[in-house]
Scaffold this motif. Sequence first.
Motif, mmCIF file in Angstrom:
data_model
loop_
_atom_site.group_PDB
_atom_site.id
_atom_site.type_symbol
_atom_site.label_atom_id
_atom_site.label_comp_id
_atom_site.label_asym_id
_atom_site.label_seq_id
_atom_site.Cartn_x
_atom_site.Cartn_y
_atom_site.Cartn_z
ATOM 1 N N PRO A 1 -2.356 11.238 11.303
ATOM 2 C CA PRO A 1 -2.630 10.029 12.084
ATOM 3 C C PRO A 1 -1.490 9.682 13.028
ATOM 4 O O PRO A 1 -1.721 9.151 14.111
ATOM 5 C CB PRO A 1 -2.835 8.935 11.028
ATOM 6 N N PHE B 1 -1.838 14.366 5.470
ATOM 7 C CA PHE B 1 -2.663 13.154 5.589
ATOM 8 C C PHE B 1 -1.871 12.012 6.213
ATOM 9 O O PHE B 1 -2.419 11.162 6.907
ATOM 10 C CB PHE B 1 -3.153 12.711 4.201
ATOM 11 N N ILE C 1 0.824 -1.204 0.000
ATOM 12 C CA ILE C 1 0.000 0.000 0.000
ATOM 13 C C ILE C 1 0.860 1.256 0.000
ATOM 14 O O ILE C 1 0.544 2.243 -0.674
ATOM 15 C CB ILE C 1 -0.944 0.008 1.227
ATOM 16 N N HIS D 1 -3.172 0.218 9.410
ATOM 17 C CA HIS D 1 -3.447 1.653 9.525
ATOM 18 C C HIS D 1 -2.425 2.347 10.412
ATOM 19 O O HIS D 1 -1.942 3.433 10.096
ATOM 20 C CB HIS D 1 -4.846 1.849 10.086
ATOM 21 N N THR E 1 -2.139 11.314 16.154
ATOM 22 C CA THR E 1 -3.312 10.914 16.911
ATOM 23 C C THR E 1 -2.914 9.696 17.718
ATOM 24 O O THR E 1 -2.303 8.764 17.206
ATOM 25 C CB THR E 1 -4.456 10.532 15.962
ATOM 26 N N ALA F 1 -11.147 4.067 17.592
ATOM 27 C CA ALA F 1 -11.951 4.468 16.445
ATOM 28 C C ALA F 1 -12.244 3.275 15.537
ATOM 29 O O ALA F 1 -13.357 3.138 15.011
ATOM 30 C CB ALA F 1 -11.236 5.565 15.672
ATOM 31 N N TYR G 1 -8.221 6.533 4.046
ATOM 32 C CA TYR G 1 -8.100 5.445 5.014
ATOM 33 C C TYR G 1 -7.256 5.880 6.207
ATOM 34 O O TYR G 1 -7.551 5.559 7.349
ATOM 35 C CB TYR G 1 -7.492 4.246 4.300
ATOM 36 N N LEU G 2 -6.215 6.658 5.923
ATOM 37 C CA LEU G 2 -5.318 7.079 6.995
ATOM 38 C C LEU G 2 -6.002 8.022 7.981
ATOM 39 O O LEU G 2 -5.795 7.921 9.181
ATOM 40 C CB LEU G 2 -4.080 7.777 6.404
ATOM 41 N N VAL G 3 -6.796 8.941 7.471
ATOM 42 C CA VAL G 3 -7.357 9.929 8.405
ATOM 43 C C VAL G 3 -8.754 9.561 8.878
ATOM 44 O O VAL G 3 -9.305 10.219 9.757
ATOM 45 C CB VAL G 3 -7.391 11.339 7.773
ATOM 46 N N LEU G 4 -9.317 8.518 8.308
ATOM 47 C CA LEU G 4 -10.699 8.161 8.618
ATOM 48 C C LEU G 4 -10.991 8.017 10.116
ATOM 49 O O LEU G 4 -11.897 8.671 10.623
ATOM 50 C CB LEU G 4 -11.073 6.868 7.884
ATOM 51 N N PRO G 5 -10.238 7.166 10.818
ATOM 52 C CA PRO G 5 -10.571 6.967 12.229
ATOM 53 C C PRO G 5 -10.573 8.263 13.025
ATOM 54 O O PRO G 5 -11.422 8.472 13.879
ATOM 55 C CB PRO G 5 -9.461 6.038 12.729
ATOM 56 N N THR G 6 -9.595 9.097 12.726
ATOM 57 C CA THR G 6 -9.513 10.349 13.461
ATOM 58 C C THR G 6 -10.802 11.139 13.308
ATOM 59 O O THR G 6 -11.313 11.721 14.261
ATOM 60 C CB THR G 6 -8.350 11.190 12.916
ATOM 61 N N VAL H 1 -13.699 9.989 12.593
ATOM 62 C CA VAL H 1 -14.862 9.295 13.139
ATOM 63 C C VAL H 1 -15.059 9.745 14.574
ATOM 64 O O VAL H 1 -16.168 9.987 15.034
ATOM 65 C CB VAL H 1 -14.643 7.766 13.076
ATOM 66 N N VAL I 1 1.893 5.140 -2.727
ATOM 67 C CA VAL I 1 1.656 6.426 -2.063
ATOM 68 C C VAL I 1 2.956 7.212 -1.974
ATOM 69 O O VAL I 1 3.014 8.405 -2.283
ATOM 70 C CB VAL I 1 1.058 6.216 -0.656
ATOM 71 N N VAL J 1 -6.152 5.516 -0.047
ATOM 72 C CA VAL J 1 -5.257 5.261 1.086
ATOM 73 C C VAL J 1 -5.197 6.458 2.026
ATOM 74 O O VAL J 1 -5.245 6.310 3.251
ATOM 75 C CB VAL J 1 -3.842 4.900 0.601
ATOM 76 N N LEU J 2 -5.106 7.635 1.451
ATOM 77 C CA LEU J 2 -5.021 8.822 2.300
ATOM 78 C C LEU J 2 -6.281 8.990 3.135
ATOM 79 O O LEU J 2 -6.224 9.375 4.302
ATOM 80 C CB LEU J 2 -4.763 10.060 1.436
#
Lengths: 366, 295, 270
Positions: free
Chosen positions: B112, B108, B86, B163, B115, B123, C22-27, C29, B90, C19-20
């Motif tokens: 994360p 981006f 993956i 992730h 976080t 989450a 996907y990376l920030v999604l949880p945050t 949520v 990128v 992908v990008l």
Amino acid sequence: MASRGASVALKGLTKRYGTVVALAPTDLVVEPGEFFSLIGPSGSGKSTLLGSVAGFLPPTAGRIELDGKDVVSVPPYQRNLGMVFQSYSLFPHMSVFENVAFPLRLRKVGSGEIKRRVERMLEIVRLPQLGSRRPEQLSGGQQQRVALARAAVYDPRLLLMDEPLGALDKNLREEMQYEIRQFHRTLGATILYVTHDQDEAATLSDRIAIMKDGRIAQVGGPRELYEKPGNAFVAGFLGEANLFDVADVKANGSDRVLITTRDGLQLASDRRDASLAGSLVACIRPEALAIQQEGAAPQTQCKSYIPGRVQDVVYTAGTVRYHVTTVTGARCLVKLTSQRHLPQFDVGQAVTLACSSADTLLIQKE
Amino acid sequence: MTEGEIRSDYQPWLISRRYAWLLAAPALFLLVFFLWPLIRVVVRGFVDPSFGLTNYRQILASPVHLKVLWNTVTTAAIVTFLCLLIAYPVAFAMARAKGARLQIMAAFVIVPLWTSVVIRSYAWMVVFQRRGVLNDALSALGVVSEPVRFLPGAFALNVGMVHIMLPFMILPLLANMRAIDGSLLRVAEVMGANPLQSFLRVFLPLSLPGISAGGLLVFMMSLGFYITPALLGGPQHMMAAVLIEQQANGLLNWGLASALSTVLLAVTIAIYLVYVRVTGGSRAASDTLGGGERS
Amino acid sequence: MLRLLPLVRPVIAAFVGVVLIYLVLPTFVVLPLSFSAQEYLSFPPQGFSIKWYQRLAANPTWLDATLNSLMIGIPTALLSMVLGTLGALAVVRGSLVRASLLSALLVAPMMLPHVILAIGLYPVMLELGLLRSHIAAILAHTVIGIPLVFLTVTASLRSYSGSLERAAMTLGANLWQTFWKVTLPMILPGVMVGGILAFASSFDELMLSLFMTGATTRTLPRLMWEQMSDFLTPVIAAAASLVFAFSLVMLGMAALLQKRSSTAGGGAHG
């Protein structure tokens, strides 16, 4: 009135790294206020010598006397000398003004006095309005001038320069050489200058030391070194030279000798004060050779004649070089300033090279 | 010839010798609070509750423990592999991006990282739970009639771990790719290579240091990971760190926990040594991981 | 770089986009969840309410945990900055024999599983009588903080050569003056960024905190962890969002410092 330059005397200065000798026991005297250059190929020891005088390379043996006092055990920050590096080494987190003021602040000079002296120094290096700029905003030449200003603002009696112009392009280098000469005259400090560029050394220096393999090969003024090289290395290092190994030398009259070279050329040389022991080399500078047509009439002031054939003709701005192969198979270089009225010779043409005995030098090989 | 040739020897005022002594404080600190505890853990595995290999025999005899250890290694490998697949495109896209676009993409990737792992794993729980985002979406699309049980499970675990680990694969790859000299690819083109060939024969080999650095980092971190496996993996897919914590804190079986830790430590160090051997030098690791661009 | 076949480009772009996200999604949520008006966790959240934040602010447990995290995080950052910088100076500027080995030692804590360190430090802290105190957590977090500072300061030191320090010495600065006036200002951004990273890693750290802290010295991640297993309400989402906002501020500061250091240090090289 005492001179503003320090005297430098190296006595038996040696630097060894294990079994490797970077600097063989070296003696050198630099006069107060002199502009003295060290030149030589890579690994010749010139940077080692400079580094020792600066204090970063403690010598294995010997003394370094500045104004008569041995400073070998004195740290660099107490030797009160100035140093300029090839990479300028300006402090990027300080402005130009602060860079130049740095050594004065260390010496606790008052701020009014600092302002006066820094501004005077920036005037001298001709960057008067750039005090508030940062080093990365300046060009290479400007940065080097700031480095000069910073190294000299506290009036050190000795300035060390380690290939300061190495990073600049040719035109800028020539301009900076001029600046440095002016700088030297204004300040009066002794300057010890390392460079690999012999033209630069000749332009700037009062005297030059040529170094090889950790030793000084010869010391002298630019002219003296060129016209009276002590050995074949010096002769070949400065400018261009035609060198011939000598097989035999016969006295011919009171002040002249007849040289027979290893490959059979006969040359006449005025006897100089060169000793005639050991391996000898005959040296003729390219500009001392006259080139004429084969079989042309001999000229009275020339005593050596070398027949040969032109291999190549090279023209660079204002100068013609003839690469000639002699009848004995040796290669000779003739250098003439190109003037229209002089005869021109083509590749393949048979020619005779002529040289006076005064210009034929007899020197040691080593 | 630059002043690089001026090296420093020992003299009291010369900087390098003085600087060397500065190492004393951090080295001492790590000796006491890092190496010493590690040594104690290893020793304890052989000493508590009795002298000898009791704990190790216990591990070998227990299918649960062996499964956990096996799981740990395989999950780490799978996660590393997935991350690589993956992250590579990128990083590739980012290496070619400039200015604002690059900044946005970098945000981006880095947001994360900043976080908390606890929060992000939490989450994912919200996403994967019975009445969570994924199930709601699947029901709405009519794909399933009943909520799917994702938690705890391998799928959720892998998604969660990938992730967390993805930025740690992207960044080393990116650093490496940005440093690849574009003129090499142009030269290949001139010599007749089509885009696929210049990618396979020039770009890909040149990106190997980044691949191995990122792979090492992700693999080693995955081996020792606790939070996400604990939340998303459950007892079926337990990983080593979870087991160790259970044994130590929960069951107060410190000897066994120490032995398990020693095994985990050994595997981690072994992987690192393989990396060093394969890439020829540990300097490569700390350089690439710690700002290889600059040096 | 590569001129890709026209078909491949949009495919890669789409993939990267996914992908990008996907990376920030949880945050993202968690954030809207914290404003949910419902009493239980569900997504998408119904209604809008800031009551979870209010409950958080009113709850002494959460406040204590936050305070603990700060009381541990800040000293950790400071201690890591000092030790990490000393280590970096020694490795980069001191000509040490086995520099790469020492580098590996200084970076190792970052790479090894925290759980091993945790069970190793537990008896040590017990014997020192420090268990469950702030100090135990500070010491433990510093172990993993040092590598972060070490790496950033090393990068900073490597971005300019030692000639600046030599120049300062020829100008008359002794060792101490050279360090204060030349070296330290040059590496300060690197030190600060390292410190922020060390703080952030301490603030977020769970495993070591589980073993090193007690009921009264619980850190925020530990509290969240414990609450998480018991009952799931959006309070955690609120706490998580706050922590996230705080981390963003830290990130912003670090980014600003990086920018300043790259413009300041860009001049001298070699």
